[in-house]
Design a protein around this motif. Structure first.
Motif, PDB file in Angstrom:
ATOM      1  N   HIS A 125      69.307 -45.282 -39.678  1.00  0.00           N
ATOM      2  CA  HIS A 125      70.172 -46.277 -39.067  1.00  0.00           C
ATOM      3  C   HIS A 125      69.393 -47.029 -37.979  1.00  0.00           C
ATOM      4  CE1 HIS A 125      73.962 -44.765 -40.896  1.00  0.00           C
ATOM      5  NE2 HIS A 125      73.314 -43.613 -40.889  1.00  0.00           N
ATOM      6  N   GLY A 126      69.807 -48.252 -37.708  1.00  0.00           N
ATOM      7  CA  GLY A 126      69.173 -49.019 -36.640  1.00  0.00           C
ATOM      8  C   GLY A 126      68.268 -50.111 -37.181  1.00  0.00           C
ATOM      9  N   LYS A 127      67.712 -50.891 -36.255  1.00  0.00           N
ATOM     10  CA  LYS A 127      66.827 -51.994 -36.617  1.00  0.00           C
ATOM     11  C   LYS A 127      65.374 -51.549 -36.466  1.00  0.00           C
ATOM     12  CE  LYS A 127      70.028 -55.678 -35.244  1.00  0.00           C
ATOM     13  NZ  LYS A 127      70.197 -56.884 -34.386  1.00  0.00           N
ATOM     14  N   ARG A 179      72.509 -44.842 -50.788  1.00  0.00           N
ATOM     15  CA  ARG A 179      72.845 -45.676 -49.628  1.00  0.00           C
ATOM     16  C   ARG A 179      71.904 -46.877 -49.590  1.00  0.00           C
ATOM     17  NH1 ARG A 179      75.823 -43.901 -45.337  1.00  0.00           N
ATOM     18  NH2 ARG A 179      75.619 -46.111 -44.793  1.00  0.00           N
ATOM     19  N   ASP A 208      72.374 -49.666 -48.549  1.00  0.00           N
ATOM     20  CA  ASP A 208      72.564 -50.493 -47.362  1.00  0.00           C
ATOM     21  C   ASP A 208      71.653 -50.077 -46.212  1.00  0.00           C
ATOM     22  OD1 ASP A 208      74.232 -48.102 -47.534  1.00  0.00           O
ATOM     23  OD2 ASP A 208      74.984 -48.670 -45.547  1.00  0.00           O
ATOM     24  N   LEU A 209      71.069 -48.873 -46.293  1.00  0.00           N
ATOM     25  CA  LEU A 209      70.235 -48.366 -45.206  1.00  0.00           C
ATOM     26  C   LEU A 209      68.750 -48.573 -45.499  1.00  0.00           C
ATOM     27  CD1 LEU A 209      71.921 -44.916 -44.407  1.00  0.00           C
ATOM     28  CD2 LEU A 209      72.229 -47.099 -43.215  1.00  0.00           C
ATOM     29  N   GLN A 219      64.935 -47.118 -45.102  1.00  0.00           N
ATOM     30  CA  GLN A 219      64.546 -45.728 -45.331  1.00  0.00           C
ATOM     31  C   GLN A 219      63.044 -45.534 -45.226  1.00  0.00           C
ATOM     32  OE1 GLN A 219      65.912 -44.980 -49.361  1.00  0.00           O
ATOM     33  NE2 GLN A 219      64.103 -45.891 -50.260  1.00  0.00           N
TER      34      GLN A 219
END
Length: 325
Positions: A136-138, A170, A172-173, A175
């Motif tokens: 998660h995160g940028k 996932r 959308d994430l 990795q």
């Protein structure tokens, strides 16, 4: 009479963990790879401290490591004259930086090889596979795909935290990918490599196996290499040494496999158990054409010994690669 002041510290199971680390020479192996430095706490000691923290009943983040070791006999677990306050996040963070600069994969392989030798483990098979970790995160791009932004010669290239094929479902994430080789049925890790999140298995398997096999000397017997269908492509098979033994699953997308599905009669297949039928088919896939090679075997129902379906590049009929349906 002088007053004696007593105090207690918690050892728990960490004495066993530290004992095993000392037995395989974890600190010495890492420090030899990193080289001399002026640190009070060596990189090897910092790594052993992080291992102890990670395997504790209740681990702590890096910045709370001093708190984790506050009530433990640090001198016995990590080294003489080491205190809990010495194991700060700055100390451990600098150790991780030093590992990155030296090459985490190379250090891990050295420690693993030493551990296997100490406890007398013979590596008979090596199972390669990749897994992904969603984050998660940028994350900023490192722009290393542009040659102008590549680090100077000898400097490690950081991985790219980006989107790719998600084994966690996932997409959308972003990795990262980890490639790992484990030995024998006990799945003992012998090779570990961090890869960018969009790394394709077909390419990374070829590069990982080349680096892994480079560790073996000419007189050493290489283990049986086991991997999934990403191993089975011409570029990877042709890049392996001629005496390499491997076991893989043939991709169902290959034209030859699709054709076999339509040609093989279930009545002609061998019986493995109540739910399993099989047939064996020889093939010279990825093997350069040679006049001395006999025609591949088709649809034989011979029972084979365990682990026998390994192919070898340029091999005669006895070592043909085999489809198993």
């Amino acid at each position: 009479m002088d007053r004696v002041e007593l105090y207690s510290q918690r050892l728990d199971h960490l004495g066993i963990v530290a004992g095993i680390c000392n037995q395989i020479g974890l600190i010495e192996q890492i420090d030899a790879k990193i080289g001399p430095n002026k640190r009070k706490i060596s990189v090897g000691q910092a790594v052993q401290a992080m291992v102890l923290n990670g395997l504790g009943f209740a681990s702590r983040p890096l910045y709370l490591s001093p708190e984790f070791f506050e009530n433990k006999p640090v001198e016995r677990l990590v080294g003489e004259e080491v205190t809990a306050a010495d194991l700060s996040d700055d100390c451990l963070g600098r150790a991780l930086d030093a590992l990155f600069e030296s090459g985490v994969t190379e250090v891990f392989a050295s420690v693993s090889a030493r551990a296997s030798a100490v406890v007398g483990i013979e590596i008979r098979s090596a199972h390669l596979d990749n897994t992904s970790f969603g984050l998660h995160g940028k994350y900023k791009r490192n722009n290393c795909e542009d040659e102008a932004n590549l680090p100077e010669d000898g400097e490690p290239i950081p991985i790219e935290i980006t989107r790719g094929y998600s084994r966690d479902h996932r997409p959308d994430l972003k990795q990262a990918v980890m490639s790992m080789i484990c030995a024998n049925q006990a799945n003992l890790p012998t090779w570990m490599e961090a890869l960018s999140g969009n790394t394709a298995d077909t390419r990374s398997f070829r590069e990982t196996l080349a680096a892994y096999l480079a560790q073996f000397g000419e007189e050493e017997e290489m283990p049986l290499l086991v991997a999934d269908a990403a191993l089975y492509n011409e570029a990877t098979l042709q890049s392996m040494p001629e005496d390499a033994r491997w076991l893989s699953r043939v991709p169902a997308m290959l034209k030859a496999v699709k054709q076999l599905y339509t040609e093989v009669d279930e009545a002609d297949m061998g019986v493995a158990d109540e739910d399993t039928r099989y047939t064996e088919v020889g093939s010279y896939y990825a093997v350069p054409a040679r006049a001395d090679l006999p025609a591949p075997v088709r649809n034989t129902n011979q029972v084979r010994r365990k682990g026998a379906r390994a192919g070898a590049k340029g091999a005669p009929a006895a070592d043909q690669q085999g489809f198993r349906l």
